[in-house]
Write an enzyme that holds these catalytic residues in place. Structure first.
Site, mmCIF file in Angstrom:
data_model
loop_
_atom_site.group_PDB
_atom_site.id
_atom_site.type_symbol
_atom_site.label_atom_id
_atom_site.label_comp_id
_atom_site.label_asym_id
_atom_site.label_seq_id
_atom_site.Cartn_x
_atom_site.Cartn_y
_atom_site.Cartn_z
ATOM 1 N N ARG A 87 1.278 -1.506 0.443
ATOM 2 C CA ARG A 87 0.191 -0.041 0.205
ATOM 3 C C ARG A 87 1.066 1.373 -0.100
ATOM 4 O O ARG A 87 0.408 2.235 0.307
ATOM 5 C CB ARG A 87 -0.886 0.054 1.506
ATOM 6 N N SER A 92 -11.234 -0.470 2.483
ATOM 7 C CA SER A 92 -9.603 -0.983 4.488
ATOM 8 C C SER A 92 -9.554 0.087 5.045
ATOM 9 O O SER A 92 -8.971 0.728 3.765
ATOM 10 C CB SER A 92 -9.300 -2.042 4.304
ATOM 11 N N GLU A 105 -5.648 3.784 6.068
ATOM 12 C CA GLU A 105 -5.044 3.378 5.111
ATOM 13 C C GLU A 105 -5.543 4.868 3.838
ATOM 14 O O GLU A 105 -5.113 4.789 2.317
ATOM 15 C CB GLU A 105 -5.334 2.695 3.990
HETATM 16 P P1 FAD Z 1 -8.993 8.134 -5.534
HETATM 17 O O1 FAD Z 1 -9.315 8.077 -4.473
HETATM 18 O O2 FAD Z 1 -9.607 9.703 -6.325
HETATM 19 O O3 FAD Z 1 -7.825 8.750 -4.845
HETATM 20 C C1 FAD Z 1 -6.703 8.015 -4.261
HETATM 21 C C2 FAD Z 1 -5.597 8.428 -3.845
HETATM 22 O O4 FAD Z 1 -4.384 8.984 -5.469
HETATM 23 C C3 FAD Z 1 -5.303 10.408 -3.261
HETATM 24 O O5 FAD Z 1 -4.284 10.537 -3.299
HETATM 25 C C4 FAD Z 1 -5.107 11.324 -4.996
HETATM 26 O O6 FAD Z 1 -4.967 12.343 -5.168
HETATM 27 C C5 FAD Z 1 -4.072 9.981 -5.933
HETATM 28 N N1 FAD Z 1 -4.239 9.896 -7.456
HETATM 29 C C6 FAD Z 1 -5.202 10.140 -7.596
HETATM 30 N N2 FAD Z 1 -5.296 9.670 -8.956
HETATM 31 C C7 FAD Z 1 -3.997 10.540 -9.416
HETATM 32 C C8 FAD Z 1 -3.767 10.744 -10.777
HETATM 33 N N3 FAD Z 1 -3.594 10.092 -12.165
HETATM 34 N N4 FAD Z 1 -2.044 11.339 -10.105
HETATM 35 C C9 FAD Z 1 -1.494 11.568 -9.367
HETATM 36 N N5 FAD Z 1 -2.155 11.045 -7.969
HETATM 37 C C10 FAD Z 1 -3.390 10.452 -8.047
HETATM 38 N N6 FAD Z 1 -7.171 -0.850 -2.730
HETATM 39 C C11 FAD Z 1 -6.582 -1.831 -2.765
HETATM 40 O O7 FAD Z 1 -5.553 -1.604 -3.128
HETATM 41 N N7 FAD Z 1 -6.906 -3.257 -2.449
HETATM 42 C C12 FAD Z 1 -8.191 -3.142 -2.687
HETATM 43 O O8 FAD Z 1 -9.083 -4.613 -2.645
HETATM 44 C C13 FAD Z 1 -9.848 -2.023 -2.489
HETATM 45 N N8 FAD Z 1 -10.852 -2.652 -2.100
HETATM 46 C C14 FAD Z 1 -11.108 -1.698 -2.121
HETATM 47 C C15 FAD Z 1 -13.406 -2.101 -2.136
HETATM 48 C C16 FAD Z 1 -14.035 -0.620 -1.526
HETATM 49 C C17 FAD Z 1 -15.398 -1.011 -1.705
HETATM 50 C C18 FAD Z 1 -13.552 0.607 -2.064
HETATM 51 C C19 FAD Z 1 -14.316 1.599 -2.161
HETATM 52 C C20 FAD Z 1 -11.851 0.907 -2.233
HETATM 53 C C21 FAD Z 1 -11.242 -0.021 -1.889
HETATM 54 N N9 FAD Z 1 -10.080 -0.058 -2.143
HETATM 55 C C22 FAD Z 1 -9.460 -0.590 -2.520
HETATM 56 C C23 FAD Z 1 -8.880 1.521 -2.491
HETATM 57 C C24 FAD Z 1 -9.692 2.137 -4.059
HETATM 58 O O9 FAD Z 1 -10.073 1.423 -4.852
HETATM 59 C C25 FAD Z 1 -7.939 2.636 -4.308
HETATM 60 O O10 FAD Z 1 -7.308 3.006 -3.473
HETATM 61 C C26 FAD Z 1 -7.723 3.060 -5.694
HETATM 62 O O11 FAD Z 1 -6.883 2.463 -6.696
HETATM 63 C C27 FAD Z 1 -8.644 4.516 -5.175
HETATM 64 O O12 FAD Z 1 -8.824 4.831 -6.641
HETATM 65 P P2 FAD Z 1 -9.117 6.419 -6.950
HETATM 66 O O13 FAD Z 1 -8.768 6.717 -7.907
HETATM 67 O O14 FAD Z 1 -10.999 6.331 -6.751
HETATM 68 O O15 FAD Z 1 -8.240 7.216 -6.039
HETATM 69 N N1 EPU Z 2 -10.535 -10.903 10.211
HETATM 70 C C1 EPU Z 2 -11.441 -10.663 11.248
HETATM 71 N N2 EPU Z 2 -12.861 -9.793 11.350
HETATM 72 C C2 EPU Z 2 -13.110 -9.164 9.970
HETATM 73 C C3 EPU Z 2 -12.490 -8.417 8.973
HETATM 74 C C4 EPU Z 2 -10.594 -9.852 8.394
HETATM 75 O O1 EPU Z 2 -11.125 -11.446 11.705
HETATM 76 O O2 EPU Z 2 -14.079 -7.736 10.376
HETATM 77 C C5 EPU Z 2 -10.010 -11.468 9.442
HETATM 78 C C6 EPU Z 2 -10.281 -13.392 9.189
HETATM 79 O O3 EPU Z 2 -9.136 -13.666 9.984
HETATM 80 C C7 EPU Z 2 -10.007 -13.151 7.401
HETATM 81 C C8 EPU Z 2 -8.455 -11.908 7.658
HETATM 82 O O4 EPU Z 2 -9.417 -11.202 8.907
HETATM 83 O O5 EPU Z 2 -9.241 -14.245 7.346
HETATM 84 C C9 EPU Z 2 -8.434 -11.271 6.372
HETATM 85 O O6 EPU Z 2 -9.589 -10.588 5.864
HETATM 86 P P1 EPU Z 2 -9.646 -10.826 4.775
HETATM 87 O O7 EPU Z 2 -9.788 -10.948 3.333
HETATM 88 O O8 EPU Z 2 -11.160 -9.695 4.741
HETATM 89 O O9 EPU Z 2 -8.422 -10.047 4.228
HETATM 90 P P2 EPU Z 2 -8.049 -8.085 4.954
HETATM 91 O O10 EPU Z 2 -6.674 -8.123 5.033
HETATM 92 O O11 EPU Z 2 -9.134 -7.450 6.466
HETATM 93 C C10 EPU Z 2 -6.942 -6.856 2.432
HETATM 94 C C11 EPU Z 2 -7.022 -6.241 1.576
HETATM 95 C C12 EPU Z 2 -8.131 -5.592 1.148
HETATM 96 C C13 EPU Z 2 -8.119 -6.448 -0.150
HETATM 97 C C14 EPU Z 2 -8.367 -7.913 0.797
HETATM 98 C C15 EPU Z 2 -8.188 -9.063 -0.034
HETATM 99 C C16 EPU Z 2 -5.430 -4.027 3.736
HETATM 100 C C17 EPU Z 2 -5.884 -2.940 4.249
HETATM 101 N N3 EPU Z 2 -6.775 -4.492 2.829
HETATM 102 O O12 EPU Z 2 -7.646 -7.219 3.554
HETATM 103 O O13 EPU Z 2 -8.179 -4.243 -0.008
HETATM 104 O O14 EPU Z 2 -9.213 -6.256 -0.540
HETATM 105 O O15 EPU Z 2 -7.213 -8.230 1.913
HETATM 106 O O16 EPU Z 2 -6.798 -8.894 -0.695
HETATM 107 O O17 EPU Z 2 -4.283 -4.268 2.759
HETATM 108 C C18 EPU Z 2 -8.805 -2.437 0.567
HETATM 109 O O18 EPU Z 2 -7.266 -1.364 0.135
HETATM 110 O O19 EPU Z 2 -9.761 -1.003 0.520
HETATM 111 C C19 EPU Z 2 -8.824 -3.644 0.244
HETATM 112 C C20 EPU Z 2 -10.124 -3.867 0.441
#
Ligand code: FAD
Ligand code: EPU
Length: 338
Positions: free
Chosen positions: A164, A238, A333
């Site tokens: 991240r 997250s 994050e």
């Molecule tokens: P924004 O929220 O618009 O911006 C994020 C940051 O990037 C800000 O600092 C912004 O200034 C900067 N930025 C954006 N675009 C640019 C650009 N073109 N040039 C320079 N800076 C820029 N993230 C994960 O890594 N893994 C996941 O599994 C994951 N799951 C998610 C699930 C949900 C339901 C949600 C809502 C979010 C999740 N995220 C996850 C977080 C998010 O999707 C990512 O961080 C994504 O890359 C953000 O994209 P955005 O375009 O919305 O960025």
């Molecule tokens: N867990 C709990 N309680 C909860 C949630 C999770 O006990 O309420 C424990 C469980 O044991 C579970 C483990 O945590 O097995 C891991 O949970 P999960 O698989 O949902 O993944 P995570 O570690 O919580 C991360 C990323 C996610 C990404 C998933 C899958 C971060 C901060 N988050 O979540 O990214 O989608 O793994 O790879 O690393 C995001 O960045 O926004 C995001 C959603």
């Protein structure tokens, strides 16, 4: 001629659905628009926020500067033997790019299915999910340097990707705007199935030789079952990173909490923040307009009408209680815009 709007509501531009306002707002559809914008010293000097899909942001107050919304489109590809080089504009929707690649059988992005947001933001925090991170598939990205008004290419190594994390969140924060990202994909899939939940779901479906389409569908299914859909429940995924701590620090936590969910992380240990938060009694709790998600305690939500301050205050309470119970400091994050 660029259109600069004033006092624009950002409610539909952030997945938390926070009703903040931008003092100035501009949409960028072409890299040349950035040159035009920054020829005017007014915008060079003003506080700026680059906005993609707003899915990793929390607005704690109105933004008293210029919001630059990235809308550069286009997906191009070039096939070279077994490799496919795909380049996408920063304003493309990430999941549209994933679907494009899965449909054409260009392998590599399938584990990153259904992550919200734009292509341009994907290198910022090195997006990752289900066993793959952006660093595993990116070749390079192009970025506009605000000070020199020139486009520079960053090879993967230049981006200093970590969990991240990237150079764009550190030394180069606020200095560059990513305009496009290039990926190195493959025509011969090497499916990544080591994330436990993927294997389980494939077994349930009786799939023994999964295609990249199967992986994409399974990942999407798991995500939908765990994470709230921002179109109905505001959230930014997250809210905290999973904390990475030294082995010595881990031993202390483990001695008191042998059941702590953890993973190896090089010489260190990564803890599941969702587990830590759940153990503190926060899972599914509702506080006013905000709370944590019932299926995933790591996700803070807007149940409707929450302010950024309310969500931020909840996040501070969670940090305090996890620290008190486990001695582990959670780091946000989500980007806090204050
Ligand atoms: P924004 O929220 O618009 O911006 C994020 C940051 O990037 C800000 O600092 C912004 O200034 C900067 N930025 C954006 N675009 C640019 C650009 N073109 N040039 C320079 N800076 C820029 N993230 C994960 O890594 N893994 C996941 O599994 C994951 N799951 C998610 C699930 C949900 C339901 C949600 C809502 C979010 C999740 N995220 C996850 C977080 C998010 O999707 C990512 O961080 C994504 O890359 C953000 O994209 P955005 O375009 O919305 O960025
Ligand atoms: N867990 C709990 N309680 C909860 C949630 C999770 O006990 O309420 C424990 C469980 O044991 C579970 C483990 O945590 O097995 C891991 O949970 P999960 O698989 O949902 O993944 P995570 O570690 O919580 C991360 C990323 C996610 C990404 C998933 C899958 C971060 C901060 N988050 O979540 O990214 O989608 O793994 O790879 O690393 C995001 O960045 O926004 C995001 C959603």
């Amino acid at each position: 001629m660029l259109q600069i709007q004033q006092n624009v509501s950002l409610r539909n531009f952030n997945t938390f659905g926070i009703d903040a306002k931008a003092k100035y707002f501009v949409e960028i559809s072409h890299a040349d628009d950035l040159t035009e914008l920054f020829l005017d010293p007014q915008w060079q000097q003003m506080e700026r926020l680059v906005l993609g899909g707003g899915s990793n942001m929390l607005f704690v107050q109105d933004f008293d500067g210029l919001v630059i919304r990235m809308n550069i489109r286009g997906i191009e590809h070039r096939i070279n033997h077994d490799e496919v080089h795909v380049e996408a504009g920063a304003g493309e929707v990430w999941n549209d790019l994933v679907n494009f690649c899965v449909t054409h059988e260009y392998a590599g992005l399938e584990n990153l299915s259904l992550i919200p947001g734009s292509v341009g933001a994907s290198p910022i925090q090195n997006i990752g999910a289900y066993g793959v991170e952006l660093k595993d598939v990116i070749e390079s990205c192009q970025a506009f340097e605000i000070a020199s008004r020139t486009i520079k290419t960053f090879a993967k190594e230049d981006c200093r990707f970590g969990y991240r994390d990237s150079i764009f969140k550190n030394e180069l924060k606020g200095k560059y705007i990513i305009t496009s990202v290039k990926f190195r994909l493959s025509l011969t899939p090497d499916v990544k199935l080591h994330y436990g939940a993927i294997k389980e779901e494939l077994e349930k479906r009786g799939i023994t030789s999964p295609t990249i389409k199967d992986v994409s569908q399974v990942v999407s299914h798991i995500r939908v079952s765990k994470l709230p859909d921002p179109s109905t429940i505001g959230n930014a995924g997250s809210f905290f990173k999973n904390p990475v701590i030294t082995k010595e620090a881990f031993e202390k936590v483990h001695a008191h909490h042998p059941e702590v969910v953890h993973y190896p992380a090089g010489d260190d240990v990564k803890l599941a923040a969702g587990w830590l938060i759940e153990q503190c009694g926060w899972k599914g709790k509702v506080l006013g307009h905000t709370g944590t998600w019932k299926n995933q305690a790591l996700v803070l939500v807007n149940h409707g009408g929450a302010t950024g301050e309310e969500v931020y205050s909840l996040s501070s309470q969670i940090i305090d209680s996890v620290y008190t119970k486990f001695g582990v400091l959670l780091e946000r994050e989500v980007n806090i815009i204050a």
